[in-house]
Each structure stands twice: as structure tokens, then as C-alpha cells.
Design a protein around this motif. Structure first.
Motif, mmCIF file in Angstrom:
data_model
loop_
_atom_site.group_PDB
_atom_site.id
_atom_site.type_symbol
_atom_site.label_atom_id
_atom_site.label_comp_id
_atom_site.label_asym_id
_atom_site.label_seq_id
_atom_site.Cartn_x
_atom_site.Cartn_y
_atom_site.Cartn_z
ATOM 1 N N SER A 8 0.842 -1.138 -0.136
ATOM 2 C CA SER A 8 0.166 0.206 -0.142
ATOM 3 C C SER A 8 0.878 1.304 -0.080
ATOM 4 C CB SER A 8 -0.960 0.055 1.180
ATOM 5 O OG SER A 8 -0.016 -0.046 2.465
ATOM 6 N N GLN A 38 -6.087 2.600 -1.853
ATOM 7 C CA GLN A 38 -6.215 1.345 -2.717
ATOM 8 C C GLN A 38 -4.768 0.719 -2.506
ATOM 9 O OE1 GLN A 38 -7.648 1.121 -6.672
ATOM 10 N NE2 GLN A 38 -7.203 -1.012 -6.490
ATOM 11 N N LYS A 40 -2.163 -3.010 -3.738
ATOM 12 C CA LYS A 40 -2.023 -4.245 -4.370
ATOM 13 C C LYS A 40 -1.777 -5.514 -3.472
ATOM 14 C CE LYS A 40 1.452 -2.345 -6.141
ATOM 15 N NZ LYS A 40 2.725 -2.056 -7.196
ATOM 16 N N TYR B 6 -10.237 -7.476 0.353
ATOM 17 C CA TYR B 6 -9.380 -7.975 -0.815
ATOM 18 C C TYR B 6 -10.037 -8.470 -1.793
ATOM 19 C CZ TYR B 6 -6.618 -7.776 3.698
ATOM 20 O OH TYR B 6 -6.413 -7.666 4.914
ATOM 21 N N SER B 8 -10.039 -10.469 -5.576
ATOM 22 C CA SER B 8 -8.813 -11.337 -6.374
ATOM 23 C C SER B 8 -9.807 -11.959 -7.489
ATOM 24 C CB SER B 8 -8.233 -12.554 -5.744
ATOM 25 O OG SER B 8 -9.204 -13.018 -4.900
ATOM 26 N N GLN B 38 -2.282 -11.818 -8.764
ATOM 27 C CA GLN B 38 -2.402 -10.315 -8.370
ATOM 28 C C GLN B 38 -3.783 -10.129 -7.879
ATOM 29 O OE1 GLN B 38 -0.374 -7.326 -10.163
ATOM 30 N NE2 GLN B 38 -1.021 -5.761 -8.622
ATOM 31 N N LYS B 40 -6.615 -6.865 -5.855
ATOM 32 C CA LYS B 40 -6.606 -5.360 -5.522
ATOM 33 C C LYS B 40 -7.064 -5.539 -3.748
ATOM 34 C CE LYS B 40 -9.597 -4.840 -8.456
ATOM 35 N NZ LYS B 40 -10.703 -4.138 -9.368
ATOM 36 N N TYR B 41 -6.776 -4.272 -3.248
ATOM 37 C CA TYR B 41 -6.867 -4.389 -1.706
ATOM 38 C C TYR B 41 -7.008 -2.976 -1.426
ATOM 39 C CZ TYR B 41 -4.277 -3.207 2.552
ATOM 40 O OH TYR B 41 -3.727 -2.923 3.847
#
Lengths: 82, 82
Positions: A8, A38, A40, B6, B8, B38, B40-41
């Protein structure tokens, strides 16, 4: 073994992408949001051959050297047997 | 309160971005990787006024309706008092 790496932006770095999501959510009527940021997220499956310590140091190295831009980002990770 | 979402890709969906990262890591000499995916978060700060249950359902709604593309993605989230 599985590793989860979360990258982050540092708290001190502006996150325009997060701000945009926050603005969009607000416009769509979702309330109660103070801030959205946001980042990854990487899910890494490791070979069974590695010990927990080896996996720990390998994943830490990958996260630090490759997945993260140390100027603006920070990371944390967790390991999970599976 | 803080929420971590999270997102995915579903297991059944190809992840070319993850494959590329995996290939790059392999070329750079990192061993022991079986698969990289990969996602996103999102880190969402919520107003203090929400109860845990309200926060839970609000975040779940945001994740399901906005942050995730249900055709190819899945999500999980966790809440944390702060």
C-alpha cells in the motif's frame, strides 16, 4: 505454502485513486466512509520444499526488492500452510 | 473502524498479470515459486458512528456492488477496531 503480500501507499503519500473511489461511493449514496485507500495484493504459492524460515525470508526479499517501490510504498505479508 | 477488502480473480480465471510477475521473478533468480496471482486491496476508514454490524453490512455491500466484478472476481474482507 501460501504467502499473501499486501502493498500500500505510505500514509504520507496522497492516493488519488482511493480519493476517486471514495468520491464515487459517496455520490452513489454510501455513507459513513472517512477515507479509502487502494493497494495491491499478491497471492504467492510456494514450492513445498521450502521451510517456514526460508519461505519467510524469500517472500520478504521478493516483496522488498520487486513488489514494492520503497520510495512511496510499504508492504506487509503473511504466510499460511496449506 | 477500519475495513480491509481483498478482491482477487476467481480461481477459474486466467491471471496474465500474475503470470508475468511470476515469469519476471523466475528470470531474476527467485526460486520456489509455484504461482503468483495479483489482486486489489482496499483500506476503508469508517466513521465512528457505525456499529460493528452496520459496518459489516455496509462494507459487504460496497465490496459486492462496487469493488468487485462478480463475473470474474471474488472478495473477502475483515473489520478491525482502531
Amino acid at each position: 505454502m501460501k504467502a499473501y503480500v499486501y502493498v500500500s501507499l505510505k500514509k504520507s503519500v496522497l492516493d488519488p485513486q482511493g480519493k476517486t473511489i471514495q468520491g464515487a461511493l459517496h455520490k452513489m449514496g454510501y455513507r459513513g466512509l472517512q477515507e479509502v485507500r487502494q493497494g495491491k495484493y499478491f497471492e504467492i504459492s510456494l514450492n513445498g520444499g521450502l521451510s517456514k524460515d526460508q519461505a519467510q525470508s524469500e517472500v520478504e526479499r521478493i516483496a522488498r526488492e520487486v513488489l514494492t517501490n520503497p520510495v512511496i510504498e510499504e508492504f506487509r505479508f503473511s504466510l499460511e500452510d496449506s
